[in-house]
Design an enzyme around this catalytic site. Sequence first.
Site, PDB file in Angstrom:
ATOM      1  N   ASP A  92       0.832  -1.196   0.000  1.00  0.00           N
ATOM      2  CA  ASP A  92       0.000   0.000   0.000  1.00  0.00           C
ATOM      3  C   ASP A  92       0.870   1.251   0.000  1.00  0.00           C
ATOM      4  O   ASP A  92       0.611   2.195  -0.735  1.00  0.00           O
ATOM      5  CB  ASP A  92      -0.968   0.007   1.209  1.00  0.00           C
ATOM      6  CG  ASP A  92      -0.275  -0.271   2.545  1.00  0.00           C
ATOM      7  OD1 ASP A  92       0.949  -0.548   2.564  1.00  0.00           O
ATOM      8  OD2 ASP A  92      -0.963  -0.224   3.584  1.00  0.00           O
ATOM      9  N   ASP A 144       7.106   3.822   3.343  1.00  0.00           N
ATOM     10  CA  ASP A 144       7.365   4.969   4.216  1.00  0.00           C
ATOM     11  C   ASP A 144       8.873   4.964   4.506  1.00  0.00           C
ATOM     12  O   ASP A 144       9.665   5.413   3.685  1.00  0.00           O
ATOM     13  CB  ASP A 144       6.488   4.794   5.463  1.00  0.00           C
ATOM     14  CG  ASP A 144       6.611   5.913   6.472  1.00  0.00           C
ATOM     15  OD1 ASP A 144       7.286   6.910   6.192  1.00  0.00           O
ATOM     16  OD2 ASP A 144       6.019   5.803   7.564  1.00  0.00           O
ATOM     17  N   VAL A 176      -1.513   9.005   6.190  1.00  0.00           N
ATOM     18  CA  VAL A 176      -2.698   8.849   5.333  1.00  0.00           C
ATOM     19  C   VAL A 176      -3.525   7.633   5.760  1.00  0.00           C
ATOM     20  O   VAL A 176      -2.989   6.674   6.320  1.00  0.00           O
ATOM     21  CB  VAL A 176      -2.319   8.712   3.839  1.00  0.00           C
ATOM     22  CG1 VAL A 176      -1.827  10.032   3.262  1.00  0.00           C
ATOM     23  CG2 VAL A 176      -1.275   7.623   3.612  1.00  0.00           C
TER      24      VAL A 176
END
Length: 194
Positions: free
Chosen positions: A117, A120, A171
């Site tokens: 997804d 980071d 997010v």
Amino acid sequence: MPHADAQSNVSTNGRTIRCRGERFRVYLDRDTIQRRVDELGAQISREYEGQCPILIGVLNGAFMFTADLMRAIDIDCEVDFLKLSSYGAEKVSSGRVHQLKKIDADLDDRHVIVVEDIIDTGLSMEFILDRIQKEYRPASVRVATLLHKHEATQVELPMDYVGFRIDNLFVIGYGLDYGQIARNLADIYILDEE
Ligand code: IMP
Ligand code: MG
């Protein structure tokens, strides 16, 4: 006043929502996400023509992206999943990664696409790629990530298919959670720094 359902920790008010007491605003709407996922699927279909790649979705966050990406691929392909530990209820990466579910498929001689997804710090993906290379002899390994927080990434990683490069803010939605909730939101929301 935003409408707050007694059953839910997510309350909506047009383009902003409150989740666990913090305000988020729409950042990538569902149509924008779908268009980009379709482009990535078309690219993968072209680049793997005549092969049968296996998508390895990283649970839990990537389940929705993996499903949509797979539907956007029009060549033969397979899917399997692995599961890593999550952030817990934190908004910053702990940097500690544990594997909670192993890949069941045999990846020897396979064209593997790891589907995330979001990248980071990059530590989760580094861990996954290391595991795959140690445990199998894949024909090739590529990385597909819907989101990349490029300013936060601490390690060098191959990123072959990137949906969106995004700001270094937390997010939620479209599979991404905040303390396990908000995965069901169809749009992606970003923390609204007031
Ligand atoms: P990394 O190891 O720091 O690259 O983090 C990777 C994992 O942390 C992702 O697969 C997500 O599950 C989770 N994560 C990273 N950033 C966010 C975010 O902004 N919202 C929700 N989950 C995130
Ligand atoms: Mg993830």
